[in-house]
Design an enzyme around this catalytic site. Sequence first.
Site, short mmCIF file in Angstrom:
data_model
loop_
_atom_site.label_atom_id
_atom_site.label_comp_id
_atom_site.label_asym_id
_atom_site.label_seq_id
_atom_site.Cartn_x
_atom_site.Cartn_y
_atom_site.Cartn_z
CB VAL A 1 41.98 29.78 40.73
CG1 VAL A 1 42.76 30.50 41.14
CG2 VAL A 1 42.28 28.11 42.26
N GLY A 2 41.11 32.95 41.54
CA GLY A 2 40.04 33.88 40.90
C GLY A 2 41.77 34.72 40.76
CG ASP A 3 41.39 38.82 40.37
OD1 ASP A 3 41.15 38.31 41.22
OD2 ASP A 3 42.01 40.03 40.41
CB THR B 1 40.44 44.28 45.00
OG1 THR B 1 39.26 43.70 45.78
CG2 THR B 1 39.97 45.99 44.69
N GLY B 2 38.52 43.10 43.42
CA GLY B 2 36.97 42.89 42.13
C GLY B 2 37.03 41.54 41.74
CB THR C 1 41.22 41.34 47.88
OG1 THR C 1 40.40 40.13 47.49
CG2 THR C 1 42.32 40.48 47.60
N GLY D 1 37.36 38.86 40.36
CA GLY D 1 38.44 38.05 39.84
C GLY D 1 38.34 37.32 38.01
#
Length: 341
Positions: free
Chosen positions: A228-230, A250-251, A199, A253
Amino acid sequence: MKTRLKGILCGLGVLLSPTVFAADVAIVVHGGAGTILKKNMSAEQEQHYAEKLEEATRAGYALLKQGEAGEKAVVAAIQILEESPLFNAGNGAVYTYDETHELDASIMHGKNLEAGAVSGVTTIKSPIEAALAVMQHSSHVLLAGKGAEAFAQSQGLQQVDNSYFNTQHRLKALQKAKARMQEQQREDGGQQGSEKMGTVGAVVLDKSGNIVAGTSTGGMTAKRYGRVGDAPIIGAGTYADNESCGVSATGHGEYFIRYNVAADICARVRYQGVSIQRAAETVINEELKQAGGTGGVIAMDKRGNITMPFNTAGMYRASINVEGKFSVGIYKNLMKDTHKQ
Ligand code: ASP
C-alpha cells in the site's frame, strides 16, 4: 441616526467586499510526477495530457463556482482523470507483479478533519468515490481490500471486473519492470522512467471556505504482497485542514509515508507561520530530496494560494486560482498560464 448607521454599514460593505464577502474558489490538480522528459513526448501526447488536465480542472472549478461542496468538485475532477487511460488511476492503473490492479484512494475535508480512504481495491470502478463514501457514510477512515469492496457494494457504487483497468502500455511497463527485477535479482519493482507516473489528485477551496483534498492511484508497477502506498494514508499522500492547507501528493510512496509529507507541509504552515510555497518547497526539494524520495505535491492554503513543487523532471499539473487564472504544466515551466476562462 438610523440613516447614518445604514450609511456607515454600506460604506464598510463597499470597502470590505472584495476581500471579505467575495466567495473565491480555486482548484489545483495533478496527474503524477516522475521522469517526464520532453524528448520522450510527442507534441500530440503533450496536448492530450494538457487537455485532460484542463478538462478535469475546469469541471471541478465549474462546480465550485456554482457553490457546490468542495468534496463534490474533488471527486468530479479526479473521476475524469481516473477514466482516462493516460493516468495511473482507474482505467490506466499500473499492474501489480501478479498482473492485476490494486487501487488506493483517499479524501479529506479541512473543516472538521473528516477523511475516508480505500486501499488495495480491485473491483471498484471509481476508488475516489469509494473514499468519499467511507468519509460520509462510515465511522471508519480507511477500509482495505475485500472489506472495502463489500462496503462499496453496500453503498451501491459501481463494480467492474479487474480487467476494466487494463491497458497495453501499462502491461508493457510491467513486463519491462519484471525483466529488470529478474536480471538484477530484486524483490521490488525498482521502477524507472514512465513506469510509475500518473497518480492523480485534486485540492480545492470551496465557497464556504473549506479546503478539500483527494488522491487516487494504481500505486507502483510490479508492487507485491499487498503493498500500500501513500495515496490512501491520511497525512502522507493526502491532507486537508482549513486552518493551514490542503495537499495531494505523488511520488515514491514509501518516502511520503515515512516523511508524513502532506501533513508535514500543513504543520509548517500552521505552526511556523510560513507560506504554503515555502513549506512545500522545503519538504519536497530539501527534506525529501536529501532522503532520496522522488515526487511532488499540489497544495493550497485557506486564501487559495497554490503551489505545485516537485523534485522530478516533471509533474502533470493544472490549476485555476482565486482570480480565475488558468495554468497547466508538464515540465519545469508552465505551458499555459492565462486568464482564459
Ligand atoms: N505515490 C504513489 C504510490 O506510491 C505512486 C505515484 O504517485 O506515482 O503508490
